[in-house]
Scaffold this motif. Structure first.
Motif, PDB file in Angstrom:
ATOM      1  N   THR A   1       0.844  -1.194   0.000  1.00  0.00           N
ATOM      2  CA  THR A   1       0.000   0.000   0.000  1.00  0.00           C
ATOM      3  C   THR A   1       0.880   1.245   0.000  1.00  0.00           C
ATOM      4  O   THR A   1       1.962   1.256   0.580  1.00  0.00           O
ATOM      5  CB  THR A   1      -0.940   0.011   1.213  1.00  0.00           C
TER       6      THR A   1
ATOM      7  N   GLY B   1      -2.618   1.910  -4.841  1.00  0.00           N
ATOM      8  CA  GLY B   1      -2.704   3.333  -4.533  1.00  0.00           C
ATOM      9  C   GLY B   1      -3.089   4.178  -5.721  1.00  0.00           C
ATOM     10  O   GLY B   1      -3.905   3.780  -6.559  1.00  0.00           O
ATOM     11  N   ASP B   2      -2.453   5.338  -5.830  1.00  0.00           N
ATOM     12  CA  ASP B   2      -2.774   6.340  -6.843  1.00  0.00           C
ATOM     13  C   ASP B   2      -1.590   6.497  -7.788  1.00  0.00           C
ATOM     14  O   ASP B   2      -0.440   6.636  -7.340  1.00  0.00           O
ATOM     15  CB  ASP B   2      -3.093   7.667  -6.155  1.00  0.00           C
TER      16      ASP B   2
ATOM     17  N   VAL C   1      -6.328   1.902  -7.276  1.00  0.00           N
ATOM     18  CA  VAL C   1      -7.626   1.736  -6.609  1.00  0.00           C
ATOM     19  C   VAL C   1      -8.177   3.058  -6.095  1.00  0.00           C
ATOM     20  O   VAL C   1      -9.352   3.144  -5.715  1.00  0.00           O
ATOM     21  CB  VAL C   1      -7.519   0.732  -5.446  1.00  0.00           C
ATOM     22  N   VAL C   2      -7.339   4.091  -6.041  1.00  0.00           N
ATOM     23  CA  VAL C   2      -7.789   5.419  -5.629  1.00  0.00           C
ATOM     24  C   VAL C   2      -7.253   6.447  -6.620  1.00  0.00           C
ATOM     25  O   VAL C   2      -6.300   6.188  -7.348  1.00  0.00           O
ATOM     26  CB  VAL C   2      -7.295   5.789  -4.194  1.00  0.00           C
ATOM     27  N   SER C   3      -7.874   7.610  -6.636  1.00  0.00           N
ATOM     28  CA  SER C   3      -7.436   8.697  -7.499  1.00  0.00           C
ATOM     29  C   SER C   3      -7.585  10.008  -6.732  1.00  0.00           C
ATOM     30  O   SER C   3      -8.696  10.400  -6.373  1.00  0.00           O
ATOM     31  CB  SER C   3      -8.253   8.740  -8.800  1.00  0.00           C
ATOM     32  N   ILE C   4      -6.466  10.659  -6.454  1.00  0.00           N
ATOM     33  CA  ILE C   4      -6.478  11.913  -5.712  1.00  0.00           C
ATOM     34  C   ILE C   4      -6.576  13.071  -6.707  1.00  0.00           C
ATOM     35  O   ILE C   4      -5.726  13.197  -7.598  1.00  0.00           O
ATOM     36  CB  ILE C   4      -5.206  12.053  -4.852  1.00  0.00           C
TER      37      ILE C   4
ATOM     38  N   ARG D   1      -7.651   9.777   3.638  1.00  0.00           N
ATOM     39  CA  ARG D   1      -8.708   8.959   3.073  1.00  0.00           C
ATOM     40  C   ARG D   1      -8.163   8.014   1.998  1.00  0.00           C
ATOM     41  O   ARG D   1      -8.518   6.830   1.945  1.00  0.00           O
ATOM     42  CB  ARG D   1      -9.792   9.853   2.473  1.00  0.00           C
ATOM     43  N   ALA D   2      -7.299   8.543   1.126  1.00  0.00           N
ATOM     44  CA  ALA D   2      -6.741   7.719   0.054  1.00  0.00           C
ATOM     45  C   ALA D   2      -5.873   6.599   0.615  1.00  0.00           C
ATOM     46  O   ALA D   2      -5.916   5.463   0.130  1.00  0.00           O
ATOM     47  CB  ALA D   2      -5.934   8.589  -0.902  1.00  0.00           C
TER      48      ALA D   2
ATOM     49  N   ASP E   1      -8.157   3.943   2.022  1.00  0.00           N
ATOM     50  CA  ASP E   1      -8.834   3.200   0.958  1.00  0.00           C
ATOM     51  C   ASP E   1      -7.892   2.202   0.288  1.00  0.00           C
ATOM     52  O   ASP E   1      -8.316   1.111  -0.123  1.00  0.00           O
ATOM     53  CB  ASP E   1      -9.399   4.166  -0.078  1.00  0.00           C
ATOM     54  N   ALA E   2      -6.607   2.570   0.178  1.00  0.00           N
ATOM     55  CA  ALA E   2      -5.633   1.638  -0.392  1.00  0.00           C
ATOM     56  C   ALA E   2      -5.463   0.415   0.503  1.00  0.00           C
ATOM     57  O   ALA E   2      -5.370  -0.722   0.027  1.00  0.00           O
ATOM     58  CB  ALA E   2      -4.296   2.340  -0.606  1.00  0.00           C
TER      59      ALA E   2
END
Length: 352
Positions: free
Chosen positions: A18, A48-49, A88-91, A106-107, A110-111
């Protein structure tokens, strides 16, 4: 060419890493591992992002291409000297280095959730987590103090349980010392009150199950530290050893486990480092972590015992003061990866 098929027990599955808090050193030490040790490219997937990890790669300098994956099953196809990222996330806007950010908190959470769910599905064989920032988690409304509690909650929910019904423990280790904690992120006054026969016994059970069950050790020598100076000196300095710790030790011994104590806490870690014991059970957070961290953070690994999957992490935090400067040392993350890789192999062997 098709992506490799993953077995249900995770035997062919990659390790999920992560990204950690985007404002800290987590993403850049992850990137640095792939830059310095490219053999991990086909064994892992970063959860992650993409933009966060691209910035992290630039911090270290030099070429580090990113391979964007649809899922963990594609990890084995990633060529060396690339960093595989499962987005899996996008900032929407990258947070500034070194600043507490609810978006980053939060990101990061979520990861971790995505990685844990992938582990529960057997899509990854272990999780290695880069550091979270507790204030960022709180700002994001994530009501857990850290990784251990978050992963416990996810694993419990998957089994239809309350978190308390799936007890876990934190183990901190390096090349010469392992210590497992009875309690973790609670005030010291509460930690003393948490030293009960039931809590010590549960810690011993989880520790024994990890080494002699999950990893298949034939025997694990567990030393139990006392709470008070001189382990209470026969009740002169407190009765916790007599009323709580010794009965739990006796129960473990009756089960045939190699458990001894309570030992004076000022010498038991030295004895373990010298090879007399395999692991020390400590009564509270700082009692167990100070000896390990005093030996250096470079090879320190945090492992969560009691989860239905392997989880490790480096033995340090987000280091906001170093973030974005290219000064972060990835050694502890590498140690966490090596530990997770070894545990997944031992776990697979023990299950046969």
């Amino acid at each position: 060419m098709d992506a490799p098929r993953l077995s249900a027990d995770g035997g062919d599955a990659p390790i999920a890493i992560t990204m950690g808090d985007a404002a800290g050193i987590g993403p850049e030490i992850v990137a640095e591992v792939f830059r310095r040790w490219p053999e991990w490219s086909s064994r892992c997937v970063v959860v992650g992002d993409v933009a966060v990890m691209r910035r992290a790669a630039q911090v270290g300098g030099g070429l580090l291409p990113i391979a964007v994956l649809d899922g963990p099953a594609q990890a084995g196809r990633v060529p060396p000297r690339c960093m595989p990222v499962w987005p899996v996330v996008s900032i929407p806007a990258l947070p500034r280095f070194g600043e507490v950010s609810a978006v980053a908190g939060r990101a990061a959470a979520d990861a971790v959730i995505a990685a844990a769910q992938a582990a529960l599905r057997g899509e990854v064989s272990a999780i290695v987590t880069a550091p979270l920032h507790k204030a960022a988690l709180a700002a994001a409304g994530v009501d857990v103090p850290g990784h251990t509690e978050l992963l416990q909650r996810i694993a419990a929910q998957a089994r239809g349980l309350l978190p308390a019904e799936l007890p876990v423990r934190m183990m901190l280790s390096n090349d010469v010392l392992r210590t497992v904690l009875v309690s973790i992120h609670i005030p010291l006054r509460a930690a003393i009150e948490a030293v009960t026969e039931a809590a010590v016994w549960e810690t011993l059970r989880i520790t024994h199950d990890h080494f002699c069950g999950l990893l298949g050790w034939p025997r694990c020598r567990i030393a139990v530290a006392g709470l008070n100076p001189h382990a209470g000196e026969g009740g002169l300095f407190g009765r916790e050893e007599i009323d709580a710790i010794a009965p739990a030790v006796a129960r473990a011994q009756a089960a045939g486990w190699a458990v001894t104590g309570p030992h004076p806490p000022d010498t038991v870690f030295m004895r373990a480092r010298a090879g007399e014991f395999d692991v020390v059970v400590a009564m509270y957070h700082d009692q167990g972590l100070i000896p390990v961290k005093y030996l250096g953070l470079e090879r320190g690994v945090n492992t969560t015992l009691g989860l239905p999957f392997v989880r490790t992490s480096p033995d340090h935090g987000t280091a906001f003061d170093l973030a974005g400067r290219g000064l972060a040392d990835p050694s502890s993350l590498l140690a966490a990866l090596e530990s997770a890789w070894a545990m997944r192999a031992r776990r697979a062997t023990a299950a046969v």
